[in-house]
Motif scaffolding. Structure first.
Motif, short mmCIF file in Angstrom:
data_model
loop_
_atom_site.label_atom_id
_atom_site.label_comp_id
_atom_site.label_asym_id
_atom_site.label_seq_id
_atom_site.Cartn_x
_atom_site.Cartn_y
_atom_site.Cartn_z
N SER A 142 43.41 52.15 45.17
CA SER A 142 44.57 52.82 44.58
C SER A 142 45.86 52.07 44.89
O SER A 142 46.83 52.17 44.15
CB SER A 142 44.65 54.28 45.04
OG SER A 142 44.94 54.34 46.42
N ASN A 184 38.01 57.57 34.72
CA ASN A 184 36.60 57.71 35.06
C ASN A 184 35.68 57.37 33.90
O ASN A 184 34.47 57.37 34.05
CB ASN A 184 36.32 59.14 35.52
CG ASN A 184 36.86 60.18 34.55
OD1 ASN A 184 38.03 60.12 34.17
ND2 ASN A 184 36.02 61.09 34.11
N GLN A 226 47.12 63.56 33.01
CA GLN A 226 45.72 63.48 32.61
C GLN A 226 45.29 64.79 31.96
O GLN A 226 44.59 64.80 30.96
CB GLN A 226 44.84 63.21 33.84
CG GLN A 226 44.94 61.79 34.34
CD GLN A 226 44.13 60.85 33.47
OE1 GLN A 226 43.03 61.17 33.06
NE2 GLN A 226 44.68 59.70 33.16
N VAL A 248 44.88 64.94 40.85
CA VAL A 248 44.75 64.31 39.52
C VAL A 248 46.07 64.53 38.79
O VAL A 248 46.55 65.66 38.71
CB VAL A 248 43.59 64.95 38.72
CG1 VAL A 248 43.51 64.35 37.33
CG2 VAL A 248 42.28 64.77 39.45
N PHE A 255 41.47 58.22 30.53
CA PHE A 255 40.77 58.81 31.66
C PHE A 255 40.11 57.70 32.47
O PHE A 255 39.23 57.00 31.98
CB PHE A 255 39.74 59.83 31.17
CG PHE A 255 40.35 60.89 30.30
CD1 PHE A 255 41.46 61.60 30.73
CD2 PHE A 255 39.84 61.18 29.05
CE1 PHE A 255 42.05 62.57 29.94
CE2 PHE A 255 40.41 62.16 28.25
CZ PHE A 255 41.53 62.85 28.69
N GLN A 301 37.28 62.79 38.26
CA GLN A 301 38.32 62.07 38.99
C GLN A 301 38.53 62.64 40.38
O GLN A 301 38.93 61.94 41.30
CB GLN A 301 39.64 62.12 38.22
CG GLN A 301 39.58 61.34 36.93
CD GLN A 301 40.92 61.32 36.22
OE1 GLN A 301 41.95 61.06 36.82
NE2 GLN A 301 40.89 61.60 34.93
#
Lengths: 219, 245, 229
Positions: free
Chosen positions: C227, B95, C122, C118, B93, C144
């Protein structure tokens, strides 16, 4: 809901409907022209004009149309510049829309990858040729979604013309409500009138976006 | 023979009308390492993902530790605490720091105290040579480092079984060894594992058994050494040849 | 030009009233952003669920608020809601309700876009760790998605501030309405007074919105650079 009230108001609403369309069309065309010029001044970094364009976009985007209209219609006469309500409205709409259109064009141009420009240069294209064959076609296609969103936005903004008493749709509805106290009926017609303009338009613009993307990029 | 930790019976999976897996049957015993091999598109990733409910299946039965797995959301949540999984794309993750990535599930899912989880996470990290990365963010790590953290993250839940889905497939060649070594160590510690891989040397080294998948069905279920020395089917033979093995 | 009217703004209570109007404008904008923002986050999260009827309803809500001009929405709430629910609502409350519903619709689209940006992986890896839906949202998706949603949200805030200029239309004493009242009282003797009042109003809106626009632009640029790097 009283349908005879609605029926009696239709002539007034029809006139207002066409006026809204006419003012929107002029405002949108004007905005596209101003936006194209401003974005080109920025893209080609024209000295002087580029700074002017930046200041214009800053002011136009960070103030409400309502205040812009008041300034043009009520404020400018203090300096001796007196414009009719309709002309003030169209000027205001173009002042607002020009910056939105400029940003849409600019984001389209910026979406072109560096690789495209470099491979164009590597093939020996001049700047003019690069603009003609690479930047403008790809950039325009990439800016279509934002341009389309602005078209819808500007038509909706004409509803603010009511504050300087231009008899477009919203103004007509509010006038009628003030005269006859039939808010349900007149608001209903008002919402339907905007739906008649905006729903087909937004469907059509989505179709156009897809066509343009397919025509330019094949996906 | 003792009861299997995981057993799969007549499992079938379809997307709309396309049948992806048909009549899948196999057992995995405690401490066993099973390599799941097959060409791309044979259904091995889909199969391994159905085992912890990431993909739904339509027919058949799954048993874990003797209990039938009811294919319901609540059951899967329970089961995922016992079955760890690591993916090709690491999926740390972004974050959260490395340490927070590892501590997230043990504290929030297993509800253990942070004070208890953290030292364990630190020592797990240290055991794979990543102690000094605890407070970094995933984007500051190389692919191999991320994948090792992802494995640690799954281990921190104390799983009874681990699923590995092509975990070295997107790594640069020089990163692959570190990750494989970690898995070899796990196998030596008697972790029960199902491994989808196309590293044939590794599969031969680590696996006890090979399941070979052809067009959504298992066409061979043999001891690993036998699979590599004498491929049981023509298709398996071709497959090994195509992997230069 | 020197004595053409700007000094009237500083006579008596005039400037004080002008500032009070400015306060009303700010108050409505801030409350709208808070209520609409929370509403939008909830609706945006709901719009990522695979529930067909819910999707249709929320999409319809968004489209209605997109198609109908905000002025019209304002009058619909102004005339219809008190009549329908026998409520006595102040103009300011009408405005906050309308603007918050509109903000909620726009915000739900921003949040939904950020959530679906996202990567699916994930979510799967959060699932594989045993996190339930709420935990996935709380620890993986929202952290996120929010940075992605931030520039759009800030831009929405500037739109809210600009939209507060509509308060005048339902007789709320916001900065525009105060300005207009002052102009009506004084512009007979001093025709240029209107120029100053509307000019200052122009500048005040600019001062509120411009820094937000710059901020949104800066973080969007940083995010794209990160990014791509």
């Amino acid at each position: 809901m009283d349908w005879t009230v609605i029926a009696q108001s239709l002539p007034q609403f029809t006139a207002a409907f066409w006026l809204t369309l006419k003012l929107s069309a002029i405002g949108i065309l004007g905005s596209l022209v101003v936006g194209a010029l401003v974005s080109l001044a920025q893209y080609f970094r024209l000295p002087g004009l580029r700074q002017l364009a930046m200041v214009y976009i800053e002011i136009s985007r960070n103030t409400p149309l309502l205040v812009q209209l008041f300034f043009i219609y009520y404020g400018l006469p203090g300096l001796g510049l007196k414009l009719s309500a309709t002309v003030s409205g169209v000027f205001g709409l173009i002042f607002l829309g020009g910056s939105y259109m400029a940003e849409a064009f600019t984001s389209g141009y910026n979406a072109i990858s560096k690789g495209q420009l470099e491979s164009g240069r590597a093939l020996g294209l001049t700047n003019r040729q690069l603009a003609r064959y690479v930047v403008v076609p790809q950039g325009l296609a990439a800016s279509v979604p934002a341009l389309a969103a602005n078209v819808i936005f500007l038509i909706k903004e004409t509803s603010i013309f009511t504050v300087i008493a231009i008899p477009e749709l919203t103004n007509t509805a509010l006038d009628l409500i003030g005269l006859y106290y039939r808010s349900n009926e007149y608001l209903f017609v008002l919402v339907v009138a905007y739906a008649i303009i905006l729903i087909p338009l937004s469907v059509g613009l989505t179709w156009l976006e897809r066509r343009v993307r397919y025509g330019t990029f094949g996906n | 023979m003792a009861e299997a930790l995981l057993s799969v019976r007549h499992l079938e999976k379809a997307y709309q009308k396309n049948v992806i897996l048909t009549d899948i049957n196999f057992d995995v015993h405690k401490g066993e390492v099973v390599a799941l091999l097959g060409r791309s598109g044979s259904g091995k990733s889909t199969l391994i993902r159905t085992l912890n409910g990431l993909e739904p299946f339509q027919k058949g039965e799954l048993r874990f530790a003797g209990e039938v797995v009811q294919p319901k959301a609540a059951t899967w949540l329970q089961l995922r605490q016992k079955i760890g999984m690591v993916f090709q794309s690491y999926d740390l993750f972004p974050n959260l720091t490395v340490l927070d990535n590892i501590c997230l599930a043990p504290t929030k899912v297993a509800k253990r105290a942070r004070a208890e989880v953290e030292p364990e996470a630190q020592s797990l990290l240290a055991s794979v040579g990543l102690a000094e990365f605890a407070d970094r963010y995933p984007r500051q790590l190389s692919g191999g480092q991320k994948q090792r953290v992802a494995i640690v993250r799954a281990l921190a839940m104390h799983p009874e079984m681990m699923l590995f889905d092509e975990v070295t497939a997107s790594l640069d060649p020089e990163m692959v060894r570190g990750v494989l070594d970690m898995m070899v160590d796990l196998a030596k510690q008697d972790m029960t594992m199902i491994v989808v891989t196309h590293e044939m040397n590794f599969a031969r080294q680590v696996a006890d058994r090979v399941l070979f998948l052809d067009d959504g069905t298992i066409t061979a279920d043999t001891p690993a050494e036998a699979f590599f020395t004498a491929p049981p089917t023509a298709s398996a033979k071709e497959f090994l040849a195509s992997m230069n093995f | 030009m020197a004595h053409s009217g700007i000094d009237i703004l500083f006579q008596g209570q005039n400037f004080h009233r002008f500032l009070q109007g400015f306060g009303v404008t700010l108050r409505v904008a801030v409350i709208t952003l808070l209520i609409g923002g929370v509403l939008g986050i909830v609706l945006g999260a709901l719009r990522t669920l695979h529930n067909r009827p819910l999707q249709v309803i929320l999409r319809l809500y968004l489209e209605i608020f997109r198609i109908v001009p905000t002025v019209v929405l304002l009058f619909v709430v102004y005339y219809i809601v008190p009549q329908l629910f026998h409520l006595d609502m102040s103009g300011e409350l009408v405005a906050i309700v309308t603007f918050a519903l509109w903000t909620g619709a726009e915000m739900s689209d921003i949040v939904r876009g950020a959530l679906i940006a996202v990567p699916q992986h994930q979510v799967e890896s959060a699932q594989a760790l045993g996190l339930n839906r709420l935990q996935q949202l709380r620890y993986v998706l929202l952290p996120q998605a929010l940075p992605v949603a931030l520039p759009g949200t800030i831009n929405l805030a500037t739109r809210i501030i600009k939209t507060t200029s509509l308060l005048l239309m339902i007789s709320v004493m916001d900065i525009v309405n105060v300005g207009q009242t002052l102009v009506e009282a004084n512009s007979h003797q001093h025709p240029a007074f209107a120029f100053w009042v509307y000019g200052i109003m122009f500048i005040m809106y600019y001062i509120l919105c411009a820094p937000l626009s710059w901020w949104a632009k800066r973080i969007e640029k940083q995010r794209l650079e990160r990014s791509n790097g």
